[in-house]
Design a protein around this motif. Sequence first.
Motif, PDB file in Angstrom:
ATOM      1  N   MET A  79       1.158  -0.676  -0.117  1.00  0.00           N
ATOM      2  CA  MET A  79       0.016   0.159   0.331  1.00  0.00           C
ATOM      3  C   MET A  79       1.088   1.332   0.358  1.00  0.00           C
ATOM      4  O   MET A  79       2.172   1.593   0.549  1.00  0.00           O
ATOM      5  CB  MET A  79      -0.797   0.181   0.745  1.00  0.00           C
ATOM      6  N   LYS A  80       0.193   2.153  -0.136  1.00  0.00           N
ATOM      7  CA  LYS A  80       0.948   3.809  -0.417  1.00  0.00           C
ATOM      8  C   LYS A  80       0.221   3.813   1.143  1.00  0.00           C
ATOM      9  O   LYS A  80      -0.964   4.589   1.967  1.00  0.00           O
ATOM     10  CB  LYS A  80       0.624   4.721  -1.298  1.00  0.00           C
ATOM     11  N   ALA A  81       1.817   4.363   1.626  1.00  0.00           N
ATOM     12  CA  ALA A  81       2.233   5.692   2.374  1.00  0.00           C
ATOM     13  C   ALA A  81       3.247   7.021   3.357  1.00  0.00           C
ATOM     14  O   ALA A  81       3.858   6.873   1.801  1.00  0.00           O
ATOM     15  CB  ALA A  81       2.206   4.628   4.240  1.00  0.00           C
ATOM     16  N   ALA A  82       2.704   7.764   3.598  1.00  0.00           N
ATOM     17  CA  ALA A  82       3.698   8.628   4.015  1.00  0.00           C
ATOM     18  C   ALA A  82       4.614   8.536   4.783  1.00  0.00           C
ATOM     19  O   ALA A  82       3.971   8.432   6.111  1.00  0.00           O
ATOM     20  CB  ALA A  82       2.364  10.328   4.167  1.00  0.00           C
ATOM     21  N   VAL A  83       5.352   8.306   4.991  1.00  0.00           N
ATOM     22  CA  VAL A  83       6.251   7.450   5.816  1.00  0.00           C
ATOM     23  C   VAL A  83       7.176   8.596   6.388  1.00  0.00           C
ATOM     24  O   VAL A  83       7.692   9.540   6.146  1.00  0.00           O
ATOM     25  CB  VAL A  83       7.527   7.033   5.538  1.00  0.00           C
TER      26      VAL A  83
ATOM     27  N   ARG B  50       5.499   6.424  -0.027  1.00  0.00           N
ATOM     28  CA  ARG B  50       6.171   5.410  -1.086  1.00  0.00           C
ATOM     29  C   ARG B  50       5.695   3.937  -0.084  1.00  0.00           C
ATOM     30  O   ARG B  50       4.600   3.903  -0.062  1.00  0.00           O
ATOM     31  CB  ARG B  50       7.474   5.168  -0.364  1.00  0.00           C
ATOM     32  N   GLU B  51       5.443   3.157  -1.546  1.00  0.00           N
ATOM     33  CA  GLU B  51       5.119   1.202  -0.870  1.00  0.00           C
ATOM     34  C   GLU B  51       5.411   1.239   0.504  1.00  0.00           C
ATOM     35  O   GLU B  51       6.403   1.089   1.333  1.00  0.00           O
ATOM     36  CB  GLU B  51       5.282   0.407  -1.814  1.00  0.00           C
ATOM     37  N   VAL B  52       5.164   0.600   1.368  1.00  0.00           N
ATOM     38  CA  VAL B  52       5.288  -0.040   2.462  1.00  0.00           C
ATOM     39  C   VAL B  52       4.093  -1.509   2.384  1.00  0.00           C
ATOM     40  O   VAL B  52       3.379  -1.791   1.823  1.00  0.00           O
ATOM     41  CB  VAL B  52       4.888   0.510   3.541  1.00  0.00           C
ATOM     42  N   PRO B  53       4.894  -2.877   3.212  1.00  0.00           N
ATOM     43  CA  PRO B  53       3.830  -3.528   3.368  1.00  0.00           C
ATOM     44  C   PRO B  53       2.373  -3.584   3.544  1.00  0.00           C
ATOM     45  O   PRO B  53       2.243  -2.686   4.325  1.00  0.00           O
ATOM     46  CB  PRO B  53       4.149  -5.292   4.505  1.00  0.00           C
TER      47      PRO B  53
END
Length: 348
Positions: A1-5, A16-19
């Motif tokens: 999924m996409k997240a703002a990290v 970016r993509e994270v699990p």
Amino acid sequence: MKAAVLEAYREPLVVREVPDPKPGRNGVVVRVAANGICRSDWHGWSGDWPGLFELPHVLGHEMCGVIEEVGPEVRDLRPGMRVIVPFSGGDGSCPWCKTGMAHLCDDPITVGFTTWGGFAQYVAIEHADFNLVELPDAIDFVTGAGMGCRYMTAFHGLVDRARVGAGEWVAVHGCGGVGLSAVQIATALGANVVGIDIGADKLALAKQLGAVAVVDAGESNNPARSVREITGGGAHVSVDALGIEATCRNSIKSLRRRGRHLQIGITTGAAKGDLSVPIDTIVGKEIELLGSHGMPVTEFPAMLRMVAAGRLDPGKLVTRKVALEETSAVIAAMDDYDTLGFTVIDRF
Ligand SMILES: [Zn+2]
Ligand SMILES: [Zn+2]
């Protein structure tokens, strides 16, 4: 999924993509439909609470969405249900949770802080039967998001802690998201509200949301005295909705005898939890000091009934809708208090 990290404090969030999250045995995964950006995210981004989570981390704690997947021990929730995710969740089993006060849980679940939050397409919630609130069909997601943090926090503070009554004077120091929520809610409770801030746009919005008077704390050397004059001797209830020394002291000094000071704002990293308060005023006027943190799910039915009846409208506080990619800039703007009302992420 996409997240703002959040990869480093005070650096731009990295989209970016994270699990993908997986539901725990008693948990669910919620597809995030709307997530408000709150000053607590700014505190987290600024590194004010270093022990609370490890980096990298995904912030975001004011959200609603749709249940995507449920764990095997979940009883009452099903995929497709629309839910609010209150940030102040609990384990469901400690004495506080069992007496309807999960916001004070011995082992709290603070989504977005103790677990990854809603600056992402999906979020996992533990003890989901206990912690989630169904979002009525009549309330859209952008309107519902604020009820996960700032709006519910103001409601709990005014209703349960400060016990605001019709006809009382309520002063609200700091007209950010939670302060403006307090203005609207106190007005709906029948109080006469005075909004105090240094921003003309914030004061104008406070008036639109029901404040009968506003005080510009920038031009006025003594906003507490202005409040005492407007209210004929001081407010019955005064709220520090920001958590800096000026607003906290001004709030206490705005009160009449036996007034109730409601502390909702939390301090910045520089203050480290301590502010100086006017003790002699507290003693001489028999002032009550009340803290308020989040809201337990048990108080949601009362708030949702007022929203459904049109007495409360959290949607009126939403001034801006943004995409996930814009989140970082909104948080950085909070350095200068340069946001108005609720900014809500509605595209992920
Ligand atoms: Zn918040
Ligand atoms: Zn608990």
